[in-house]
Design an enzyme around this catalytic site. Structure first.
Site, PDB file in Angstrom:
ATOM      1  N   THR A 135       0.820  -1.209   0.000  1.00 23.54           N
ATOM      2  CA  THR A 135       0.000   0.000   0.000  1.00 23.54           C
ATOM      3  C   THR A 135       0.857   1.262   0.000  1.00 23.54           C
ATOM      4  O   THR A 135       1.980   1.261   0.520  1.00 23.54           O
ATOM      5  CB  THR A 135      -0.900  -0.002   1.252  1.00 23.54           C
ATOM      6  OG1 THR A 135      -1.493   1.285   1.417  1.00 23.54           O
ATOM      7  CG2 THR A 135      -0.135  -0.316   2.528  1.00 23.54           C
ATOM      8  N   ASP A 136       0.284   2.353  -0.526  1.00 19.00           N
ATOM      9  CA  ASP A 136       1.002   3.639  -0.500  1.00 19.00           C
ATOM     10  C   ASP A 136       1.158   4.162   0.934  1.00 19.00           C
ATOM     11  O   ASP A 136       1.980   5.038   1.198  1.00 19.00           O
ATOM     12  CB  ASP A 136       0.297   4.681  -1.381  1.00 19.00           C
ATOM     13  CG  ASP A 136      -1.142   4.982  -0.968  1.00 19.00           C
ATOM     14  OD1 ASP A 136      -1.653   4.355  -0.012  1.00 19.00           O
ATOM     15  OD2 ASP A 136      -1.765   5.853  -1.608  1.00 19.00           O
ATOM     16  N   GLU A 137       0.363   3.607   1.878  1.00 13.26           N
ATOM     17  CA  GLU A 137       0.425   4.122   3.259  1.00 13.26           C
ATOM     18  C   GLU A 137       1.784   3.885   3.909  1.00 13.26           C
ATOM     19  O   GLU A 137       2.104   4.513   4.910  1.00 13.26           O
ATOM     20  CB  GLU A 137      -0.687   3.497   4.111  1.00 13.26           C
ATOM     21  CG  GLU A 137      -2.051   3.847   3.592  1.00 13.26           C
ATOM     22  CD  GLU A 137      -3.172   3.745   4.629  1.00 13.26           C
ATOM     23  OE1 GLU A 137      -2.882   3.584   5.821  1.00 13.26           O
ATOM     24  OE2 GLU A 137      -4.335   3.834   4.208  1.00 13.26           O
ATOM     25  N   TYR A 160      -1.329  -0.229  11.184  1.00 17.81           N
ATOM     26  CA  TYR A 160      -1.593  -0.921   9.908  1.00 17.81           C
ATOM     27  C   TYR A 160      -0.442  -0.705   8.929  1.00 17.81           C
ATOM     28  O   TYR A 160       0.146  -1.661   8.402  1.00 17.81           O
ATOM     29  CB  TYR A 160      -2.907  -0.440   9.284  1.00 17.81           C
ATOM     30  CG  TYR A 160      -3.026  -0.770   7.805  1.00 17.81           C
ATOM     31  CD1 TYR A 160      -3.169  -2.088   7.374  1.00 17.81           C
ATOM     32  CD2 TYR A 160      -2.974   0.231   6.831  1.00 17.81           C
ATOM     33  CE1 TYR A 160      -3.248  -2.403   6.020  1.00 17.81           C
ATOM     34  CE2 TYR A 160      -3.060  -0.072   5.476  1.00 17.81           C
ATOM     35  CZ  TYR A 160      -3.192  -1.390   5.073  1.00 17.81           C
ATOM     36  OH  TYR A 160      -3.261  -1.704   3.740  1.00 17.81           O
ATOM     37  N   LYS A 164       2.380  -3.285   7.303  1.00 18.26           N
ATOM     38  CA  LYS A 164       2.559  -3.501   5.860  1.00 18.26           C
ATOM     39  C   LYS A 164       4.006  -3.184   5.464  1.00 18.26           C
ATOM     40  O   LYS A 164       4.601  -3.880   4.640  1.00 18.26           O
ATOM     41  CB  LYS A 164       1.594  -2.624   5.051  1.00 18.26           C
ATOM     42  CG  LYS A 164       0.127  -3.001   5.170  1.00 18.26           C
ATOM     43  CD  LYS A 164      -0.211  -4.374   4.628  1.00 18.26           C
ATOM     44  CE  LYS A 164      -0.122  -4.474   3.119  1.00 18.26           C
ATOM     45  NZ  LYS A 164      -0.538  -5.816   2.636  1.00 18.26           N
TER      46      LYS A 164
HETATM   47  P1  NAD Z   1      -9.927  -6.860   2.861  1.00 14.54           P
HETATM   48  O1  NAD Z   1      -9.846  -6.556   4.315  1.00 14.54           O
HETATM   49  O2  NAD Z   1     -11.171  -6.567   2.112  1.00 14.54           O
HETATM   50  O3  NAD Z   1      -9.610  -8.410   2.633  1.00 14.54           O
HETATM   51  C1  NAD Z   1      -8.601  -9.094   3.319  1.00 14.54           C
HETATM   52  C2  NAD Z   1      -8.840 -10.596   3.117  1.00 14.54           C
HETATM   53  O4  NAD Z   1      -7.767 -11.284   3.768  1.00 14.54           O
HETATM   54  C3  NAD Z   1     -10.145 -11.101   3.735  1.00 14.54           C
HETATM   55  O5  NAD Z   1     -10.791 -11.971   2.837  1.00 14.54           O
HETATM   56  C4  NAD Z   1      -9.697 -11.854   4.975  1.00 14.54           C
HETATM   57  O6  NAD Z   1     -10.547 -12.911   5.334  1.00 14.54           O
HETATM   58  C5  NAD Z   1      -8.326 -12.363   4.532  1.00 14.54           C
HETATM   59  N1  NAD Z   1      -7.422 -12.614   5.664  1.00 14.54           N
HETATM   60  C6  NAD Z   1      -7.189 -11.821   6.725  1.00 14.54           C
HETATM   61  N2  NAD Z   1      -6.296 -12.415   7.554  1.00 14.54           N
HETATM   62  C7  NAD Z   1      -5.948 -13.592   6.971  1.00 14.54           C
HETATM   63  C8  NAD Z   1      -5.043 -14.638   7.318  1.00 14.54           C
HETATM   64  N3  NAD Z   1      -4.327 -14.596   8.451  1.00 14.54           N
HETATM   65  N4  NAD Z   1      -4.914 -15.685   6.479  1.00 14.54           N
HETATM   66  C9  NAD Z   1      -5.641 -15.761   5.345  1.00 14.54           C
HETATM   67  N5  NAD Z   1      -6.530 -14.793   4.969  1.00 14.54           N
HETATM   68  C10 NAD Z   1      -6.670 -13.725   5.770  1.00 14.54           C
HETATM   69  O7  NAD Z   1      -8.679  -6.134   2.229  1.00 14.54           O
HETATM   70  P2  NAD Z   1      -8.520  -5.445   0.785  1.00 14.54           P
HETATM   71  O8  NAD Z   1      -8.988  -4.044   0.869  1.00 14.54           O
HETATM   72  O9  NAD Z   1      -9.070  -6.354  -0.243  1.00 14.54           O
HETATM   73  O10 NAD Z   1      -6.927  -5.408   0.684  1.00 14.54           O
HETATM   74  C11 NAD Z   1      -6.225  -6.520   0.162  1.00 14.54           C
HETATM   75  C12 NAD Z   1      -4.734  -6.233   0.202  1.00 14.54           C
HETATM   76  O11 NAD Z   1      -4.454  -5.065  -0.563  1.00 14.54           O
HETATM   77  C13 NAD Z   1      -4.209  -5.947   1.606  1.00 14.54           C
HETATM   78  O12 NAD Z   1      -2.946  -6.538   1.729  1.00 14.54           O
HETATM   79  C14 NAD Z   1      -4.100  -4.430   1.666  1.00 14.54           C
HETATM   80  O13 NAD Z   1      -3.080  -4.038   2.538  1.00 14.54           O
HETATM   81  C15 NAD Z   1      -3.762  -4.110   0.226  1.00 14.54           C
HETATM   82  N6  NAD Z   1      -4.206  -2.781  -0.253  1.00 14.54           N
HETATM   83  C16 NAD Z   1      -5.500  -2.375  -0.078  1.00 14.54           C
HETATM   84  C17 NAD Z   1      -5.903  -1.153  -0.600  1.00 14.54           C
HETATM   85  C18 NAD Z   1      -7.333  -0.657  -0.455  1.00 14.54           C
HETATM   86  O14 NAD Z   1      -7.613   0.480  -0.810  1.00 14.54           O
HETATM   87  N7  NAD Z   1      -8.266  -1.463   0.027  1.00 14.54           N
HETATM   88  C19 NAD Z   1      -4.980  -0.352  -1.279  1.00 14.54           C
HETATM   89  C20 NAD Z   1      -3.672  -0.800  -1.421  1.00 14.54           C
HETATM   90  C21 NAD Z   1      -3.302  -2.032  -0.921  1.00 14.54           C
HETATM   91  O1  DAU Z   2      -4.068   4.050   0.633  1.00 20.40           O
HETATM   92  C1  DAU Z   2      -4.342   2.687   0.587  1.00 20.40           C
HETATM   93  C2  DAU Z   2      -5.111   2.289   1.826  1.00 20.40           C
HETATM   94  O2  DAU Z   2      -6.415   2.824   1.684  1.00 20.40           O
HETATM   95  C3  DAU Z   2      -5.160   0.788   2.047  1.00 20.40           C
HETATM   96  O3  DAU Z   2      -3.858   0.318   2.289  1.00 20.40           O
HETATM   97  C4  DAU Z   2      -6.061   0.442   3.239  1.00 20.40           C
HETATM   98  O4  DAU Z   2      -6.184  -0.959   3.361  1.00 20.40           O
HETATM   99  C5  DAU Z   2      -7.426   1.053   2.989  1.00 20.40           C
HETATM  100  O5  DAU Z   2      -8.257   0.815   4.116  1.00 20.40           O
HETATM  101  C6  DAU Z   2      -7.314   2.548   2.737  1.00 20.40           C
HETATM  102  O6  DAU Z   2      -6.890   3.242   3.939  1.00 20.40           O
HETATM  103  P1  DAU Z   2      -7.552   4.648   4.347  1.00 20.40           P
HETATM  104  O7  DAU Z   2      -7.300   4.875   5.780  1.00 20.40           O
HETATM  105  O8  DAU Z   2      -7.157   5.718   3.402  1.00 20.40           O
HETATM  106  O9  DAU Z   2      -9.097   4.285   4.039  1.00 20.40           O
HETATM  107  P2  DAU Z   2     -10.452   4.570   4.843  1.00 20.40           P
HETATM  108  O10 DAU Z   2     -11.562   4.163   3.943  1.00 20.40           O
HETATM  109  O11 DAU Z   2     -10.410   4.009   6.218  1.00 20.40           O
HETATM  110  O12 DAU Z   2     -10.448   6.140   4.980  1.00 20.40           O
HETATM  111  C7  DAU Z   2     -10.366   6.975   3.847  1.00 20.40           C
HETATM  112  C8  DAU Z   2     -10.370   8.419   4.340  1.00 20.40           C
HETATM  113  O13 DAU Z   2     -11.659   8.707   4.904  1.00 20.40           O
HETATM  114  C9  DAU Z   2      -9.363   8.692   5.454  1.00 20.40           C
HETATM  115  O14 DAU Z   2      -8.840  10.003   5.305  1.00 20.40           O
HETATM  116  C10 DAU Z   2     -10.200   8.623   6.736  1.00 20.40           C
HETATM  117  C11 DAU Z   2     -11.567   9.110   6.273  1.00 20.40           C
HETATM  118  N1  DAU Z   2     -12.718   8.529   6.997  1.00 20.40           N
HETATM  119  C12 DAU Z   2     -12.806   7.177   7.079  1.00 20.40           C
HETATM  120  C13 DAU Z   2     -13.848   6.581   7.771  1.00 20.40           C
HETATM  121  C14 DAU Z   2     -13.926   5.080   7.884  1.00 20.40           C
HETATM  122  C15 DAU Z   2     -13.691   9.354   7.558  1.00 20.40           C
HETATM  123  O15 DAU Z   2     -13.621  10.592   7.449  1.00 20.40           O
HETATM  124  N2  DAU Z   2     -14.728   8.772   8.228  1.00 20.40           N
HETATM  125  C16 DAU Z   2     -14.837   7.409   8.383  1.00 20.40           C
HETATM  126  O16 DAU Z   2     -15.809   6.956   9.041  1.00 20.40           O
END
Ligand code: NAD
Ligand code: DAU
Length: 345
Positions: A135-137, A160, A164
């Protein structure tokens, strides 16, 4: 047939990648290893579960025996999505993030070391490949200007992102020390169907639909760089097959939006009043701005996002409108308890 292990394939992005892989590579056997935590839901994959090239294995990436067995049976590709992925949860309970994101990844890397190292110098053997989905985070937070490049130092600010970053560094170390064929991608915020309704976009859509307050953290002016999940998955497929081992690739949409802009857009689309917006206490350590320079993906592979955000977000809102049954099913008892802890009853 080639065999690909996709971990976390029952989650938001992993499920999109499972679906795309089955479509794009009909000669691949897909194994989805997922622990089915609160965020994993097999209903998300109901449309492909009977595909003869697909197999689901319920289990933890940290389970040594299970991961060993899967590697021992032979794997051509591994893509690791499995993670605890929600920043707010990492603030209220960091331990599971270290366990899954760091130790779980290390367990996969160890299996790669055990089963893949002996293959590396054997003539006429296809070298397997492992992709760590990050992730970019991990780069921390930006000010008003500038972008994250692959050279930006890692400065994670939440448990988190620190977990990562730990996984990224282990991946780097296993490449440098053992010469394993490992790749890393770092993507910006994804949006699209099947995202768990604790994340900003689906949370706001669902609250608006049910006339509940829309909780905006701080001043609402934090910026995220949004990319459609299908564009992310296409980029991952490219990196998995064409990326240079040891390299990191940033993936992003050049699509920066303030949170409050998004929240208002959702309310407008759903014809709901802005009086539903409720500014709430800020997230501790809240990163101000993320923005990805995806120039390397463009230069190396000609990759560009295909989805236009304005269209993609409308389709996403429509998807949530039409899939309230899915939303209801993922809002299990566990999710409700978490929701009440985070926002109060
Ligand atoms: P998500 O939370 O929707 O899904 C995570 C999945 O992993 C779930 O199906 C969960 O059951 C499974 N899981 C959790 N712990 C596990 C374990 N110990 N063993 C096997 N499976 C397990 O997450 P997402 O948003 O789909 O993100 C997927 C990946 O992409 C993550 O690694 C996250 O860091 C990365 N990522 C997410 C975003 C985003 O915006 N959502 C952006 C960049 C990178
Ligand atoms: O940048 C990539 C990441 O994006 C991934 O690695 C993470 O898995 C994914 O959860 C996401 O992280 P963020 O923290 O950016 O996403 P989130 O949806 O939690 O929040 C997006 C923005 O919205 C952040 O600035 C916090 C704000 N927010 C979020 C929630 C849940 C609110 O203002 N209110 C809320 O209730």
């Amino acid at each position: 047939m080639k065999k690909i292990l996709i971990t976390g394939g029952a989650g938001f992005i992993g499920s999109c990648f499972v679906r795309q892989t089955l479509q794009k590579h009909p000669d691949y056997q897909v194994i989805n290893l997922d622990a089915l935590t609160y965020a994993g839901n097999l209903e998300t994959l109901a449309d492909i579960e009977k595909n003869p090239n697909y197999r689901f294995v319920k289990g933890d990436i940290g389970d040594k025996n299970l991961v060993d067995k899967l590697f021992a049976a032979g794997l051509d590709y591994v893509v690791n999505f499995a993670a605890e992925s929600h920043v707010d949860r990492s603030i209220s309970g960091p331990e599971i993030f270290v366990q899954t994101n760091i130790l779980g990844t290390q367990n996969l890397l160890e299996a790669a070391r055990k089963y893949w190292l002996p293959l590396l110098n054997v003539a006429e053997t296809t070298v397997p490949r492992y992709l760590q989905v990050s992730t970019d985070e991990v780069y921390g937070s930006l000010g008003l200007a500038g972008y994250f490049t692959e050279e930006t130092p890692l400065q994670p600010n939440s448990p988190y992102s620190a977990s990562k970053a730990g996984a990224d560094l282990l991946t780097r170390a296993y490449f440098h020390t053992f010469g394993l064929p490992l790749l890393t991608t770092r993507c910006s915020n994804n949006y699209g169907p099947y995202q768990f309704p604790e994340k900003l976009i689906p949370l706001m859509i669902n609250n608006a639909l049910t006339d509940q307050p829309l909780p905006v953290y701080g001043d609402g002016r934090n910026v995220r760089d949004w990319l459609h999940v299908s564009d992310h998955c296409e980029a991952l497929d490219i990196v998995l097959h064409q990326g240079v081992p040891g390299e990191v690739y940033n993936i992003g949409g050049h699509n920066e939006k303030e949170n409050i802009y998004l929240v208002k857009l959702i309310l407008r689309e759903l014809k709901k009043p802005e009086t539903l917006i409720k500014y709430v206490q800020d997230r501790p350590g809240h990163d101000r701005r993320y923005a990805i320079d995806a120039g390397k993906m463009a230069k190396c592979f000609g990759w560009q996002p295909r989805r236009v955000f304005e269209q993609g977000i409308k389709e996403t809102i429509q998807w949530y409108l039409e899939n309230q049954k899915w939303v209801a099913s993922v809002k299990s008892g566990d999710y409700q308890k978490y929701y009440e802890r985070q926002y109060g009853k």
